[in-house]
Scaffold this motif. Structure first.
Motif, PDB file in Angstrom:
ATOM      1  N   TRP A  10      24.313 -28.094  15.278  1.00 28.12           N
ATOM      2  CA  TRP A  10      23.524 -27.128  14.519  1.00 28.12           C
ATOM      3  C   TRP A  10      22.067 -27.180  14.940  1.00 28.12           C
ATOM      4  O   TRP A  10      21.437 -26.140  15.145  1.00 28.12           O
ATOM      5  CB  TRP A  10      23.640 -27.396  13.010  1.00 28.12           C
ATOM      6  CG  TRP A  10      22.679 -26.542  12.250  1.00 28.12           C
ATOM      7  CD1 TRP A  10      22.875 -25.256  11.865  1.00 28.12           C
ATOM      8  CD2 TRP A  10      21.350 -26.886  11.865  1.00 28.12           C
ATOM      9  NE1 TRP A  10      21.742 -24.776  11.240  1.00 28.12           N
ATOM     10  CE2 TRP A  10      20.791 -25.762  11.233  1.00 28.12           C
ATOM     11  CE3 TRP A  10      20.577 -28.032  11.995  1.00 28.12           C
ATOM     12  CZ2 TRP A  10      19.509 -25.754  10.721  1.00 28.12           C
ATOM     13  CZ3 TRP A  10      19.295 -28.017  11.483  1.00 28.12           C
ATOM     14  CH2 TRP A  10      18.770 -26.905  10.855  1.00 28.12           C
ATOM     15  N   LEU A  11      21.509 -28.373  15.086  1.00 23.85           N
ATOM     16  CA  LEU A  11      20.101 -28.502  15.440  1.00 23.85           C
ATOM     17  C   LEU A  11      19.814 -27.876  16.795  1.00 23.85           C
ATOM     18  O   LEU A  11      18.794 -27.214  16.971  1.00 23.85           O
ATOM     19  CB  LEU A  11      19.678 -29.975  15.427  1.00 23.85           C
ATOM     20  CG  LEU A  11      18.189 -30.242  15.662  1.00 23.85           C
ATOM     21  CD1 LEU A  11      17.322 -29.535  14.632  1.00 23.85           C
ATOM     22  CD2 LEU A  11      17.927 -31.747  15.640  1.00 23.85           C
ATOM     23  N   GLY A  12      20.709 -28.036  17.757  1.00 21.79           N
ATOM     24  CA  GLY A  12      20.528 -27.399  19.054  1.00 21.79           C
ATOM     25  C   GLY A  12      20.476 -25.884  18.939  1.00 21.79           C
ATOM     26  O   GLY A  12      19.621 -25.230  19.533  1.00 21.79           O
ATOM     27  N   GLN A  13      21.364 -25.315  18.151  1.00 20.24           N
ATOM     28  CA  GLN A  13      21.365 -23.874  17.939  1.00 20.24           C
ATOM     29  C   GLN A  13      20.142 -23.423  17.151  1.00 20.24           C
ATOM     30  O   GLN A  13      19.558 -22.380  17.425  1.00 20.24           O
ATOM     31  CB  GLN A  13      22.647 -23.443  17.207  1.00 20.24           C
ATOM     32  CG  GLN A  13      23.884 -23.579  18.023  1.00 20.24           C
ATOM     33  CD  GLN A  13      23.849 -22.698  19.253  1.00 20.24           C
ATOM     34  OE1 GLN A  13      23.553 -21.512  19.178  1.00 20.24           O
ATOM     35  NE2 GLN A  13      24.146 -23.281  20.398  1.00 20.24           N
ATOM     36  N   PHE A  14      19.725 -24.220  16.174  1.00 18.53           N
ATOM     37  CA  PHE A  14      18.567 -23.855  15.363  1.00 18.53           C
ATOM     38  C   PHE A  14      17.288 -23.848  16.203  1.00 18.53           C
ATOM     39  O   PHE A  14      16.426 -23.004  16.009  1.00 18.53           O
ATOM     40  CB  PHE A  14      18.425 -24.810  14.174  1.00 18.53           C
ATOM     41  CG  PHE A  14      17.442 -24.332  13.150  1.00 18.53           C
ATOM     42  CD1 PHE A  14      17.771 -23.293  12.304  1.00 18.53           C
ATOM     43  CD2 PHE A  14      16.198 -24.923  13.028  1.00 18.53           C
ATOM     44  CE1 PHE A  14      16.878 -22.841  11.345  1.00 18.53           C
ATOM     45  CE2 PHE A  14      15.291 -24.483  12.082  1.00 18.53           C
ATOM     46  CZ  PHE A  14      15.634 -23.433  11.231  1.00 18.53           C
ATOM     47  N   ARG A  15      17.178 -24.768  17.139  1.00 28.28           N
ATOM     48  CA  ARG A  15      16.004 -24.783  18.016  1.00 28.28           C
ATOM     49  C   ARG A  15      15.933 -23.516  18.857  1.00 28.28           C
ATOM     50  O   ARG A  15      14.846 -22.984  19.089  1.00 28.28           O
ATOM     51  CB  ARG A  15      16.016 -26.035  18.880  1.00 28.28           C
ATOM     52  CG  ARG A  15      15.654 -27.266  18.088  1.00 28.28           C
ATOM     53  CD  ARG A  15      15.606 -28.505  18.946  1.00 28.28           C
ATOM     54  NE  ARG A  15      15.135 -29.638  18.154  1.00 28.28           N
ATOM     55  CZ  ARG A  15      15.503 -30.879  18.349  1.00 28.28           C
ATOM     56  NH1 ARG A  15      16.349 -31.176  19.329  1.00 28.28           N
ATOM     57  NH2 ARG A  15      15.039 -31.841  17.581  1.00 28.28           N
ATOM     58  N   LEU A  16      17.060 -23.025  19.320  1.00 28.60           N
ATOM     59  CA  LEU A  16      17.080 -21.743  20.030  1.00 28.60           C
ATOM     60  C   LEU A  16      16.684 -20.607  19.092  1.00 28.60           C
ATOM     61  O   LEU A  16      15.933 -19.703  19.463  1.00 28.60           O
ATOM     62  CB  LEU A  16      18.470 -21.474  20.613  1.00 28.60           C
ATOM     63  CG  LEU A  16      18.928 -22.379  21.734  1.00 28.60           C
ATOM     64  CD1 LEU A  16      20.382 -22.091  22.096  1.00 28.60           C
ATOM     65  CD2 LEU A  16      18.037 -22.204  22.959  1.00 28.60           C
ATOM     66  N   PHE A  17      17.186 -20.649  17.873  1.00 32.28           N
ATOM     67  CA  PHE A  17      16.881 -19.637  16.881  1.00 32.28           C
ATOM     68  C   PHE A  17      15.384 -19.601  16.567  1.00 32.28           C
ATOM     69  O   PHE A  17      14.803 -18.535  16.393  1.00 32.28           O
ATOM     70  CB  PHE A  17      17.695 -19.918  15.618  1.00 32.28           C
ATOM     71  CG  PHE A  17      17.323 -19.086  14.436  1.00 32.28           C
ATOM     72  CD1 PHE A  17      17.666 -17.747  14.385  1.00 32.28           C
ATOM     73  CD2 PHE A  17      16.631 -19.633  13.367  1.00 32.28           C
ATOM     74  CE1 PHE A  17      17.335 -16.968  13.296  1.00 32.28           C
ATOM     75  CE2 PHE A  17      16.296 -18.879  12.281  1.00 32.28           C
ATOM     76  CZ  PHE A  17      16.642 -17.530  12.242  1.00 32.28           C
ATOM     77  N   GLN A  18      14.748 -20.750  16.505  1.00 30.93           N
ATOM     78  CA  GLN A  18      13.328 -20.825  16.170  1.00 30.93           C
ATOM     79  C   GLN A  18      12.457 -20.041  17.144  1.00 30.93           C
ATOM     80  O   GLN A  18      11.403 -19.548  16.770  1.00 30.93           O
ATOM     81  CB  GLN A  18      12.854 -22.278  16.147  1.00 30.93           C
ATOM     82  CG  GLN A  18      13.275 -23.025  14.917  1.00 30.93           C
ATOM     83  CD  GLN A  18      12.819 -24.464  14.974  1.00 30.93           C
ATOM     84  OE1 GLN A  18      13.097 -25.170  15.931  1.00 30.93           O
ATOM     85  NE2 GLN A  18      12.123 -24.892  13.942  1.00 30.93           N
ATOM     86  N   ALA A  43      21.314 -21.541   6.800  1.00 31.79           N
ATOM     87  CA  ALA A  43      21.949 -22.603   7.594  1.00 31.79           C
ATOM     88  C   ALA A  43      21.181 -23.914   7.458  1.00 31.79           C
ATOM     89  O   ALA A  43      21.780 -24.984   7.364  1.00 31.79           O
ATOM     90  CB  ALA A  43      22.034 -22.184   9.063  1.00 31.79           C
ATOM     91  N   LEU A  44      19.857 -23.837   7.418  1.00 28.39           N
ATOM     92  CA  LEU A  44      19.049 -25.032   7.199  1.00 28.39           C
ATOM     93  C   LEU A  44      19.376 -25.658   5.842  1.00 28.39           C
ATOM     94  O   LEU A  44      19.573 -26.873   5.736  1.00 28.39           O
ATOM     95  CB  LEU A  44      17.561 -24.693   7.287  1.00 28.39           C
ATOM     96  CG  LEU A  44      16.586 -25.803   6.949  1.00 28.39           C
ATOM     97  CD1 LEU A  44      16.765 -26.988   7.883  1.00 28.39           C
ATOM     98  CD2 LEU A  44      15.160 -25.288   7.002  1.00 28.39           C
ATOM     99  N   HIS A  45      19.464 -24.844   4.827  1.00 29.55           N
ATOM    100  CA  HIS A  45      19.814 -25.326   3.489  1.00 29.55           C
ATOM    101  C   HIS A  45      21.193 -25.991   3.510  1.00 29.55           C
ATOM    102  O   HIS A  45      21.390 -27.046   2.894  1.00 29.55           O
ATOM    103  CB  HIS A  45      19.786 -24.160   2.503  1.00 29.55           C
ATOM    104  CG  HIS A  45      19.963 -24.560   1.076  1.00 29.55           C
ATOM    105  ND1 HIS A  45      21.203 -24.723   0.506  1.00 29.55           N
ATOM    106  CD2 HIS A  45      19.059 -24.825   0.105  1.00 29.55           C
ATOM    107  CE1 HIS A  45      21.063 -25.072  -0.756  1.00 29.55           C
ATOM    108  NE2 HIS A  45      19.770 -25.142  -1.029  1.00 29.55           N
TER     109      HIS A  45
END
Length: 93
Positions: A10-18, A43-45
């Motif tokens: 998830w963190l890898g995908q979230f970094r792309l999303f950011q 998703a963060l929640h």
């Protein structure tokens, strides 16, 4: 990835999303729709708190890189407020 309890993926995908967000509005016109930032925040929640019926899961998909953090005021379904602290990878709520 959060529903699979895979916080690292998830963190890898979230970094792309950011990269698609701006700090002032959480929205950039190029390619995203208005709902996208809200889905990212949801998703963060979900990495920090998931709830269903009478079950609450605290930090079910916490990335291993998040060794220390403090979160206050998360709200589950049903209105239960949760404050949590992570120290050296151990969760206390």
């Amino acid at each position: 990835y959060t529903l699979l309890s895979d916080g690292d993926a998830w963190l890898g995908q979230f970094r792309l999303f950011q990269k698609s967000l701006t700090f002032t509005t959480l929205y950039r016109e190029a390619g995203l729709c208005l709902e996208t930032p809200f889905l990212g925040l949801d998703a963060l929640h979900a990495t920090l708190l998931q709830s269903s019926g009478d079950r609450i899961a605290i930090a079910p998909a916490l990335p291993t890189a998040w060794r220390s953090l403090r979160v206050r005021g998360l709200v589950s379904l049903g209105g239960v407020r949760v404050d949590m602290t992570v120290q050296d990878g151990e969760v206390a709520a």
